[in-house]
Design a protein around this motif. Sequence first.
Motif, PDB file in Angstrom:
ATOM      1  N   ALA A  19       0.834  -1.205   0.000  1.00 22.66           N
ATOM      2  CA  ALA A  19       0.000   0.000   0.000  1.00 22.66           C
ATOM      3  C   ALA A  19       0.865   1.250   0.000  1.00 22.66           C
ATOM      4  O   ALA A  19       0.527   2.259  -0.616  1.00 22.66           O
ATOM      5  CB  ALA A  19      -0.939   0.014   1.204  1.00 22.66           C
ATOM      6  N   ASN A  20       1.994   1.166   0.699  1.00 22.24           N
ATOM      7  CA  ASN A  20       2.960   2.266   0.768  1.00 22.24           C
ATOM      8  C   ASN A  20       4.274   1.694   1.294  1.00 22.24           C
ATOM      9  O   ASN A  20       4.388   0.479   1.501  1.00 22.24           O
ATOM     10  CB  ASN A  20       2.445   3.420   1.647  1.00 22.24           C
ATOM     11  N   GLU A  21       5.241   2.553   1.547  1.00 17.54           N
ATOM     12  CA  GLU A  21       6.569   2.067   1.949  1.00 17.54           C
ATOM     13  C   GLU A  21       6.583   1.436   3.338  1.00 17.54           C
ATOM     14  O   GLU A  21       7.543   0.754   3.699  1.00 17.54           O
ATOM     15  CB  GLU A  21       7.579   3.207   1.891  1.00 17.54           C
ATOM     16  N   ASP A  22       5.517   1.644   4.113  1.00 12.74           N
ATOM     17  CA  ASP A  22       5.460   1.096   5.468  1.00 12.74           C
ATOM     18  C   ASP A  22       4.693  -0.214   5.561  1.00 12.74           C
ATOM     19  O   ASP A  22       4.518  -0.747   6.654  1.00 12.74           O
ATOM     20  CB  ASP A  22       4.817   2.122   6.416  1.00 12.74           C
ATOM     21  N   HIS A  51       1.708   5.613  -4.529  1.00 13.91           N
ATOM     22  CA  HIS A  51       2.321   5.187  -3.276  1.00 13.91           C
ATOM     23  C   HIS A  51       3.095   3.880  -3.431  1.00 13.91           C
ATOM     24  O   HIS A  51       4.015   3.596  -2.658  1.00 13.91           O
ATOM     25  CB  HIS A  51       1.238   5.008  -2.203  1.00 13.91           C
ATOM     26  N   VAL A  52       2.733   3.103  -4.431  1.00 12.42           N
ATOM     27  CA  VAL A  52       3.362   1.795  -4.648  1.00 12.42           C
ATOM     28  C   VAL A  52       4.531   1.904  -5.622  1.00 12.42           C
ATOM     29  O   VAL A  52       5.560   1.239  -5.447  1.00 12.42           O
ATOM     30  CB  VAL A  52       2.336   0.773  -5.168  1.00 12.42           C
ATOM     31  N   ALA A  53       4.399   2.754  -6.614  1.00 12.02           N
ATOM     32  CA  ALA A  53       5.419   2.851  -7.661  1.00 12.02           C
ATOM     33  C   ALA A  53       6.819   3.142  -7.119  1.00 12.02           C
ATOM     34  O   ALA A  53       7.792   2.526  -7.575  1.00 12.02           O
ATOM     35  CB  ALA A  53       5.009   3.899  -8.696  1.00 12.02           C
ATOM     36  N   PRO A  54       6.989   4.049  -6.150  1.00 11.41           N
ATOM     37  CA  PRO A  54       8.340   4.279  -5.624  1.00 11.41           C
ATOM     38  C   PRO A  54       8.941   3.048  -4.951  1.00 11.41           C
ATOM     39  O   PRO A  54      10.155   2.823  -5.033  1.00 11.41           O
ATOM     40  CB  PRO A  54       8.135   5.419  -4.608  1.00 11.41           C
ATOM     41  N   VAL A  55       8.109   2.258  -4.299  1.00  7.85           N
ATOM     42  CA  VAL A  55       8.594   1.021  -3.679  1.00  7.85           C
ATOM     43  C   VAL A  55       9.034   0.046  -4.764  1.00  7.85           C
ATOM     44  O   VAL A  55      10.096  -0.576  -4.679  1.00  7.85           O
ATOM     45  CB  VAL A  55       7.515   0.387  -2.783  1.00  7.85           C
ATOM     46  N   ALA A  56       8.193  -0.082  -5.794  1.00 11.23           N
ATOM     47  CA  ALA A  56       8.516  -0.977  -6.900  1.00 11.23           C
ATOM     48  C   ALA A  56       9.830  -0.579  -7.565  1.00 11.23           C
ATOM     49  O   ALA A  56      10.669  -1.429  -7.886  1.00 11.23           O
ATOM     50  CB  ALA A  56       7.376  -0.974  -7.919  1.00 11.23           C
ATOM     51  N   GLU A  57      10.019   0.720  -7.751  1.00  6.15           N
ATOM     52  CA  GLU A  57      11.261   1.211  -8.368  1.00  6.15           C
ATOM     53  C   GLU A  57      12.455   0.917  -7.475  1.00  6.15           C
ATOM     54  O   GLU A  57      13.519   0.493  -7.939  1.00  6.15           O
ATOM     55  CB  GLU A  57      11.152   2.705  -8.641  1.00  6.15           C
ATOM     56  N   ALA A  58      12.287   1.141  -6.165  1.00  5.65           N
ATOM     57  CA  ALA A  58      13.392   0.951  -5.225  1.00  5.65           C
ATOM     58  C   ALA A  58      13.869  -0.498  -5.171  1.00  5.65           C
ATOM     59  O   ALA A  58      15.050  -0.754  -4.937  1.00  5.65           O
ATOM     60  CB  ALA A  58      12.979   1.417  -3.827  1.00  5.65           C
ATOM     61  N   ARG A 198      -0.879   0.943   7.609  1.00  2.63           N
ATOM     62  CA  ARG A 198      -2.164   1.571   7.307  1.00  2.63           C
ATOM     63  C   ARG A 198      -3.311   0.606   7.563  1.00  2.63           C
ATOM     64  O   ARG A 198      -4.366   0.991   8.074  1.00  2.63           O
ATOM     65  CB  ARG A 198      -2.200   2.043   5.848  1.00  2.63           C
ATOM     66  N   ALA A 199      -3.115  -0.665   7.227  1.00  2.00           N
ATOM     67  CA  ALA A 199      -4.170  -1.648   7.445  1.00  2.00           C
ATOM     68  C   ALA A 199      -4.473  -1.803   8.928  1.00  2.00           C
ATOM     69  O   ALA A 199      -5.636  -1.890   9.340  1.00  2.00           O
ATOM     70  CB  ALA A 199      -3.759  -2.994   6.846  1.00  2.00           C
ATOM     71  N   ALA A 200      -3.433  -1.830   9.755  1.00  2.00           N
ATOM     72  CA  ALA A 200      -3.627  -2.021  11.195  1.00  2.00           C
ATOM     73  C   ALA A 200      -4.311  -0.831  11.842  1.00  2.00           C
ATOM     74  O   ALA A 200      -4.965  -0.974  12.886  1.00  2.00           O
ATOM     75  CB  ALA A 200      -2.284  -2.281  11.864  1.00  2.00           C
ATOM     76  N   SER A 201      -4.186   0.332  11.237  1.00  2.00           N
ATOM     77  CA  SER A 201      -4.768   1.532  11.837  1.00  2.00           C
ATOM     78  C   SER A 201      -6.282   1.457  11.921  1.00  2.00           C
ATOM     79  O   SER A 201      -6.907   2.215  12.666  1.00  2.00           O
ATOM     80  CB  SER A 201      -4.352   2.780  11.042  1.00  2.00           C
ATOM     81  N   GLY A 202      -6.893   0.542  11.177  1.00  2.00           N
ATOM     82  CA  GLY A 202      -8.341   0.386  11.227  1.00  2.00           C
ATOM     83  C   GLY A 202      -8.822  -0.356  12.459  1.00  2.00           C
ATOM     84  O   GLY A 202     -10.019  -0.354  12.772  1.00  2.00           O
ATOM     85  N   ILE A 203      -7.920  -1.005  13.193  1.00  2.00           N
ATOM     86  CA  ILE A 203      -8.298  -1.751  14.392  1.00  2.00           C
ATOM     87  C   ILE A 203      -8.473  -0.785  15.555  1.00  2.00           C
ATOM     88  O   ILE A 203      -7.593   0.043  15.831  1.00  2.00           O
ATOM     89  CB  ILE A 203      -7.231  -2.806  14.734  1.00  2.00           C
ATOM     90  N   ALA A 204      -9.589  -0.888  16.258  1.00  2.00           N
ATOM     91  CA  ALA A 204      -9.857  -0.001  17.386  1.00  2.00           C
ATOM     92  C   ALA A 204      -8.840  -0.230  18.507  1.00  2.00           C
ATOM     93  O   ALA A 204      -8.403  -1.363  18.741  1.00  2.00           O
ATOM     94  CB  ALA A 204     -11.275  -0.238  17.899  1.00  2.00           C
ATOM     95  N   PHE A 205      -8.443   0.857  19.177  1.00  2.00           N
ATOM     96  CA  PHE A 205      -7.514   0.810  20.311  1.00  2.00           C
ATOM     97  C   PHE A 205      -6.189   0.132  19.936  1.00  2.00           C
ATOM     98  O   PHE A 205      -5.590  -0.589  20.722  1.00  2.00           O
ATOM     99  CB  PHE A 205      -8.150   0.086  21.507  1.00  2.00           C
ATOM    100  N   PHE A 206      -5.731   0.395  18.710  1.00  2.00           N
ATOM    101  CA  PHE A 206      -4.520  -0.272  18.230  1.00  2.00           C
ATOM    102  C   PHE A 206      -3.290   0.137  19.030  1.00  2.00           C
ATOM    103  O   PHE A 206      -2.386  -0.667  19.243  1.00  2.00           O
ATOM    104  CB  PHE A 206      -4.309   0.020  16.740  1.00  2.00           C
ATOM    105  N   ASP A 207      -3.254   1.378  19.502  1.00  2.00           N
ATOM    106  CA  ASP A 207      -2.097   1.820  20.306  1.00  2.00           C
ATOM    107  C   ASP A 207      -1.953   0.967  21.557  1.00  2.00           C
ATOM    108  O   ASP A 207      -0.825   0.643  21.971  1.00  2.00           O
ATOM    109  CB  ASP A 207      -2.249   3.295  20.686  1.00  2.00           C
TER     110      ASP A 207
END
Length: 258
Positions: A19-22, A51-58, A198-207
């Motif tokens: 999804a992104n570099e993270d 967001h994906v293309a820079p990772v693919a290039e790297a 980013r995917a994990a951020s959808g879980i409630a009380f993730f911190d």
Amino acid sequence: MTPLAGLIEGKRGLVVGIANEDSIASGCARAFSAGGGRLAVTYLNDKARPHVAPVAEAVGAEMLMPLDVRDDAQMDALFERIESEWGGLDFVLHSIAYCPLEDLHGSVSNCSREGFAEAMDISCHSFIRMARRSVPLMKDGGCLLTVSYYGAEKVVDHYNIMGPVKAALESTVRYLAAELGSRDIRVNALSPGPLQTRAASGIAFFDKLIDDARDRAPARRLVTIDDVGNMAVGLVSDAARNVTGNISYVDAGYHVIA
């Protein structure tokens, strides 16, 4: 020289789920590249591509293709291009999961039929669909990898319906491993500790989940996407030729604590 250098030299791999570099898939893609792998990378849609293309290039990806796993035509086009350009495939990383927020944040008993079906289709059955298309390309054997989480095995607060969905994914890993073993195709799952994606951020009380993992894990630390990538390289390498049907934890030992 990186310890991964040459470990999967020349192996051809498909990475799905950046999804992104993270993203976990990004950490795995970097590790595959460091190990000498040749990569094909996918992105969900036009909004995700920047967001994906820079990772693919790297990572020196040789292919960058759109893939919404709900679209059979896109999946067919992806595997047809892999066959046309590479003539075969050695490994696949499936690192995608989805559940509608109202169902993810609600109780299991109140999960909608539609939400459950969509979560199962994208998070689990898509792995089966990828396996079906990968097998003919893995003429000399290969490895199929997916990504799970400890909530598949034990109840984790606020993970809710994704627990049963990931449990189904882990069972699928075992059954595919048994089914494909005679073709020298290995099937395994990575089970990382909680990561700030980013995917994990959808879980409630993730911190709170993150803090608990750091405090209770025997190693007293969190893992990184690079840790997960290192394990992924090992699993797709020939060094793991007799490892299949496994759920490989990368969680600083958290899963052993009652």
